[in-house]
Motif scaffolding. Structure first.
Motif, PDB file in Angstrom:
ATOM      1  N   SER A  34       0.850  -1.194   0.000  1.00 29.28           N
ATOM      2  CA  SER A  34       0.000   0.000   0.000  1.00 29.28           C
ATOM      3  C   SER A  34       0.883   1.241   0.000  1.00 29.28           C
ATOM      4  O   SER A  34       2.075   1.186   0.313  1.00 29.28           O
ATOM      5  N   LYS A  35       0.265   2.383  -0.326  1.00 21.37           N
ATOM      6  CA  LYS A  35       0.996   3.651  -0.295  1.00 21.37           C
ATOM      7  C   LYS A  35       1.414   4.015   1.127  1.00 21.37           C
ATOM      8  O   LYS A  35       2.487   4.578   1.350  1.00 21.37           O
ATOM      9  N   ARG A  36       0.563   3.685   2.082  1.00 24.20           N
ATOM     10  CA  ARG A  36       0.884   3.990   3.479  1.00 24.20           C
ATOM     11  C   ARG A  36       2.100   3.191   3.935  1.00 24.20           C
ATOM     12  O   ARG A  36       3.009   3.738   4.589  1.00 24.20           O
ATOM     13  N   ALA A  37       2.135   1.905   3.593  1.00 25.00           N
ATOM     14  CA  ALA A  37       3.287   1.079   3.952  1.00 25.00           C
ATOM     15  C   ALA A  37       4.553   1.600   3.288  1.00 25.00           C
ATOM     16  O   ALA A  37       5.630   1.648   3.900  1.00 25.00           O
ATOM     17  N   ARG A  38       4.428   2.000   2.019  1.00 26.58           N
ATOM     18  CA  ARG A  38       5.594   2.501   1.281  1.00 26.58           C
ATOM     19  C   ARG A  38       6.130   3.784   1.909  1.00 26.58           C
ATOM     20  O   ARG A  38       7.345   4.018   1.941  1.00 26.58           O
ATOM     21  N   THR A  39       5.239   4.622   2.422  1.00 25.30           N
ATOM     22  CA  THR A  39       5.669   5.870   3.047  1.00 25.30           C
ATOM     23  C   THR A  39       6.572   5.608   4.241  1.00 25.30           C
ATOM     24  O   THR A  39       7.604   6.273   4.419  1.00 25.30           O
ATOM     25  N   MET A 109      11.121   1.402  -6.991  1.00 23.23           N
ATOM     26  CA  MET A 109      11.939   2.572  -7.312  1.00 23.23           C
ATOM     27  C   MET A 109      11.806   3.632  -6.230  1.00 23.23           C
ATOM     28  O   MET A 109      12.777   4.280  -5.839  1.00 23.23           O
ATOM     29  N   ASP A 110      10.597   3.794  -5.724  1.00 22.69           N
ATOM     30  CA  ASP A 110      10.326   4.828  -4.728  1.00 22.69           C
ATOM     31  C   ASP A 110      11.041   4.545  -3.416  1.00 22.69           C
ATOM     32  O   ASP A 110      11.729   5.415  -2.863  1.00 22.69           O
ATOM     33  N   VAL A 111      10.923   3.315  -2.892  1.00 24.87           N
ATOM     34  CA  VAL A 111      11.516   3.015  -1.581  1.00 24.87           C
ATOM     35  C   VAL A 111      13.034   2.894  -1.644  1.00 24.87           C
ATOM     36  O   VAL A 111      13.707   2.977  -0.623  1.00 24.87           O
ATOM     37  N   THR A 112      13.589   2.685  -2.844  1.00 23.57           N
ATOM     38  CA  THR A 112      15.053   2.648  -2.983  1.00 23.57           C
ATOM     39  C   THR A 112      15.595   3.985  -3.467  1.00 23.57           C
ATOM     40  O   THR A 112      16.763   4.091  -3.823  1.00 23.57           O
TER      41      THR A 112
END
Length: 363
Positions: A34-39, A109-112
């Protein structure tokens, strides 16, 4: 019956230490939920060096490279809606349900903290069943591509109705460099690429000697670095290109040109190459002496040697070097403008500053 633990509902000061204790693969798997987890996972600052994507008939291969020489491999199957993750000896598989497997690319890509794809590779695929439809949603979302590579093509692939060409048009606007490595037999299909605003373009044109790179197709290319490799390259066209450069009537962004003629350049051919350029023969420079030209990638093979070198100078003082190798390859380096009288300009600027300060002091 087990009850799901509401991990993401924990207070921030409790949640973050838990995420820090997770294994790397667990963090990646959590981030795509989810987006929340990724944040929250993104706050762990798991920075990678770069990411490569390779498109296959039935999947997308994603490789994430890190400082510690470890690689995260992600295989996303478009026909089975399955995702495989590998990191060292760890391995995870899951089925993302109704979501396309390629939707995992952007979250990873976002989390790295990766802002672009280093290499997007189109390998050889079946001519009659390219299978690009499932990849279009991903390609339209990629923010930036450092280098787009087409590994193997055929006559059909670069025809106007080619599925590959239609897909390439999606990613060309966000690509910095384009490499087409094999079997482009009709240069007219490449005009769209030659006219693009890329930092680098590299094209190989194989076929008989009647299959050429027409000068009109590539003389106005906008690439800073241009590499052309073909059996039927006309020396007269190359000479004409140098003359256009002397008259400032070709690509103003060009810094480096490499043309593989694939034939020995005899004294007669050398005369055709340099005709009308007022070229001055120079001692052969080493690669280290050419470093001031900028960050130009040296593209020669280990056995190739430079046999002769010439300088040409434009009316505005811009200088370029033409190098010829024993493989019949012509290299064209454009030198930056020389800053004449720079010491005088700096001295004048210093005196002007001191004078203005003196005037201000007595106002």
């Amino acid at each position: 019956m087990t009850t799901a633990f509401p991990l993401l509902r924990l207070p921030y000061l409790v949640l973050m230490p838990i995420l820090e204790q997770m294994e790397f693969m667990e963090r990646i798997a959590l981030s795509v939920l989810s987006k929340r987890a990724r944040t929250f996972v993104k706050l762990l600052k798991m920075k990678c060096n770069y990411i490569n994507l390779k498109l296959k008939d039935d999947r997308v291969e994603m490789k994430v490279f890190f400082d510690n020489s470890e690689e995260l491999e992600v295989d996303m199957y478009t026909n089975r809606f399955k995702v495989d993750l590998r990191y060292g000896k760890d391995y995870i598989s899951w089925w993302p349900g109704s979501l396309p497997p390629t939707d995992n690319v952007l979250p990873i890509m976002d989390v790295t903290h990766c802002k672009s794809i280093k290499k997007l590779i189109f390998p050889k695929v079946s001519e009659y069943n390219p299978g690009y439809n499932a990849l279009v949603p991903l390609l339209t979302k990629l923010p930036k591509i450092d280098e787009l590579i087409v590994e193997h093509t055929s006559l059909y692939y670069f025809s106007p109705d080619s599925p590959l060409l239609k897909v390439l048009r999606i990613v060309l606007p966000v690509s910095s460099a384009v490499t087409i490595s094999d079997h482009v037999r009709k240069p007219k299909y490449l005009r769209e690429i030659f006219k693009g605003n890329f930092d680098a373009v590299s094209v190989s044109l194989y076929g008989n000697y009647d299959t050429r790179f027409p000068l009109n197709d590539w003389k106005f290319t906008n690439a800073k670095t241009l590499k052309l490799d073909g059996l039927g390259f006309k020396i007269e066209d190359l000479n004409q290109y140098f003359k256009l450069w002397m008259k400032k009537k070709c690509n103003p962004r060009l810094e480096y040109l490499q043309v593989a003629t694939r034939k020995w350049l005899s004294s007669e051919v050398m005369h055709l190459l340099l005709k009308g350029l007022n070229a001055v023969q120079m001692p052969i420079r080493t690669d280290s002496q050419l470093q001031e030209l900028g960050n130009i990638k040296q593209l020669r093979s280990p056995d190739e040697k430079i046999t002769s070198e010439f300088d040409i100078t434009r009316a505005d003082g811009r200088r370029a070097t033409i190098r010829i190798s024993n493989y019949g390859t012509v290299y064209f380096y454009i030198w930056p403008f020389e800053q004449k009288n720079s010491s005088f300009i700096r001295l004048f600027s210093l005196i002007s500053t001191l004078y203005n300060s003196f005037i201000e002091h007595f106002k």
